[in-house]
Design an enzyme around this catalytic site. Structure first.
Site, short mmCIF file in Angstrom:
data_model
loop_
_atom_site.label_atom_id
_atom_site.label_comp_id
_atom_site.label_asym_id
_atom_site.label_seq_id
_atom_site.Cartn_x
_atom_site.Cartn_y
_atom_site.Cartn_z
N LYS A 63 64.26 -17.03 -29.20
CA LYS A 63 64.33 -17.24 -27.75
C LYS A 63 65.78 -17.17 -27.23
O LYS A 63 66.01 -16.79 -26.09
CB LYS A 63 63.68 -18.57 -27.37
CG LYS A 63 62.17 -18.55 -27.56
CD LYS A 63 61.51 -19.83 -27.12
CE LYS A 63 60.05 -19.84 -27.51
NZ LYS A 63 59.35 -21.06 -27.16
N ASP A 99 57.73 -21.57 -20.62
CA ASP A 99 57.43 -22.78 -21.41
C ASP A 99 57.55 -24.04 -20.56
O ASP A 99 56.76 -24.97 -20.69
CB ASP A 99 58.41 -22.93 -22.59
CG ASP A 99 58.08 -22.00 -23.74
OD1 ASP A 99 56.90 -21.63 -23.88
OD2 ASP A 99 59.00 -21.65 -24.50
P1 NDP Z 1 63.78 -25.32 -32.99
O1 NDP Z 1 63.93 -24.78 -34.37
O2 NDP Z 1 64.63 -24.80 -31.89
O3 NDP Z 1 64.00 -26.93 -33.02
C1 NDP Z 1 63.32 -27.71 -33.95
C2 NDP Z 1 63.69 -29.18 -33.74
O4 NDP Z 1 62.89 -29.93 -34.65
C3 NDP Z 1 65.14 -29.53 -34.05
O5 NDP Z 1 65.56 -30.55 -33.18
C4 NDP Z 1 65.07 -30.04 -35.49
O6 NDP Z 1 66.08 -30.99 -35.80
C5 NDP Z 1 63.74 -30.76 -35.46
N1 NDP Z 1 63.07 -30.85 -36.76
C6 NDP Z 1 62.64 -29.83 -37.54
N2 NDP Z 1 62.04 -30.32 -38.65
C7 NDP Z 1 62.09 -31.67 -38.55
C8 NDP Z 1 61.64 -32.72 -39.38
N3 NDP Z 1 61.01 -32.48 -40.54
N4 NDP Z 1 61.86 -34.00 -38.97
C9 NDP Z 1 62.47 -34.25 -37.79
N5 NDP Z 1 62.94 -33.30 -36.96
C10 NDP Z 1 62.74 -32.01 -37.35
O7 NDP Z 1 62.22 -25.15 -32.66
P2 NDP Z 1 61.53 -25.03 -31.22
O8 NDP Z 1 62.09 -26.06 -30.33
O9 NDP Z 1 61.54 -23.62 -30.75
O10 NDP Z 1 59.99 -25.36 -31.59
C11 NDP Z 1 59.59 -26.69 -31.87
C12 NDP Z 1 58.07 -26.76 -31.94
O11 NDP Z 1 57.50 -26.47 -30.66
C13 NDP Z 1 57.44 -25.78 -32.94
O12 NDP Z 1 56.49 -26.49 -33.69
C14 NDP Z 1 56.78 -24.75 -32.03
O13 NDP Z 1 55.65 -24.18 -32.66
C15 NDP Z 1 56.37 -25.62 -30.84
N6 NDP Z 1 56.15 -24.89 -29.58
C16 NDP Z 1 54.93 -25.01 -28.93
C17 NDP Z 1 54.71 -24.37 -27.72
C18 NDP Z 1 53.38 -24.48 -27.05
O14 NDP Z 1 53.13 -23.75 -26.09
N7 NDP Z 1 52.52 -25.40 -27.44
C19 NDP Z 1 55.74 -23.53 -27.07
C20 NDP Z 1 56.98 -23.50 -27.81
C21 NDP Z 1 57.15 -24.15 -29.03
P3 NDP Z 1 67.62 -30.51 -36.07
O15 NDP Z 1 68.18 -30.22 -34.71
O16 NDP Z 1 68.22 -31.69 -36.72
O17 NDP Z 1 67.51 -29.30 -36.96
#
Ligand code: NDP
Length: 260
Positions: A63, A99
């Protein structure tokens, strides 16, 4: 024949092609919506040109690249700093973000939210934070690692911080629970916060994540990410085909009955 696709990595799990093709057929449009797994090292713009796409949706983890390659950005995409919907027209890339309003539309069933807590600080948090800010809802952010900007939150919290339970709504915007069985924050930290909350919103869809199970255990009103997904898809469809959101949302929602 117009060509559309969802681009991401991984992309196999995405139901966007199903939703869009169902709406395309129902409305008798001459178009096809496919999926494309972009290699992490590959150039997004080259892929859009190679596939001859009139438009596409962009998902994890491209994105920000979509934002970078856009010649023209909508105001919302510019403010959020990420693009999930692209229109390719007259040799130009137009970047949008659906979104944030997709999220907010699916919050409407939760009434009287004074303060929210967003778990996670990635791309989805950006869109959700923007949506809450735009709608006057105060929020804090809790993430496992620090970031160099605060997304407009009242407080940016880390797992090591003391956090008092004060939230009506807790949103899991991390990917914890997507491909594993993890909670988005340690149980000892999260459990008292959830226990005092009224509503839980999970961005992940299609499964009961540990976060949703915890919220259910405490009898919160819950929502998973399916309606947000349908909303953002219907908003993107509206941009692709200049159709009416309500009609497309209804078609896409009905299509889920036929999804195996
Ligand atoms: P990013 O990779 O940009 O961010 C992921 C975030 O999750 C970061 O803050 C990361 O922490 C944190 N994280 C990852 N793994 C863990 C864990 N095991 N424990 C705690 N924190 C964790 O992902 P996105 O923001 O793009 O996507 C996030 C979710 O949103 C995904 O599951 C995606 O499928 C979902 N989504 C759903 C949508 C819908 O329409 N329903 C639309 C868009 C996304 P850190 O910063 O420390 O790495």
């Amino acid at each position: 024949m117009l060509n559309f696709a969802v681009i991401g990595n991984p992309i196999k799990h995405s139901i966007s092609p199903f939703l869009h093709n169902f709406a395309i057929k129902s409305l008798g449009l001459e178009a096809f919506y496919g999926r494309y797994e972009l290699e992490k090292s590959e150039n997004l713009l080259n892929a859009i040109l190679k596939l001859n796409l009139n438009g596409c949706n962009i998902t994890l983890p491209f994105k920000e690249q979509a934002y970078q390659i856009s010649d023209v950005l909508s105001d919302d995409a510019k403010n959020i700093g990420s693009v999930n919907t692209i229109i390719h027209k007259n040799g130009k890339i137009f970047g949008h973000n659906t979104d944030f309003s997709g999220f907010f539309l699916s919050l409407s069933k939760f009434k009287n939210i004074n303060k929210a807590l967003i778990l996670g600080a990635g791309g989805t948090t950006r869109a959700i934070a923007y949506s809450l800010l735009k709608n006057g809802i105060k929020f804090d952010i809790l993430n496992r690692s620090s970031k160099n900007f605060d997304f407009g939150a009242s407080r940016f919290l880390l797992w090591s911080d003391e956090i008092s339970p004060q939230y009506d709504l807790i949103i899991n915007a991390t990917s914890a629970g997507l491909n594993d069985n993890e909670l988005p924050a340690p149980f000892e930290l999260l459990s008292p916060l959830v226990a005092k909350s009224k509503f839980a919103f999970e961005v992940i869809y299609g499964k009961e994540t540990p976060f949703l199970s915890l919220a259910k255990k405490h009898n919160l009103e819950i929502s998973d990410g399916l309606e947000m997904l349908v909303n953002q898809a219907a908003l993107a469809f509206e941009l692709f085909f200049d159709t009416k959101f309500d009609l497309v949302k209804e078609i896409m929602q009905n299509s889920l009955k036929f999804k195996s």
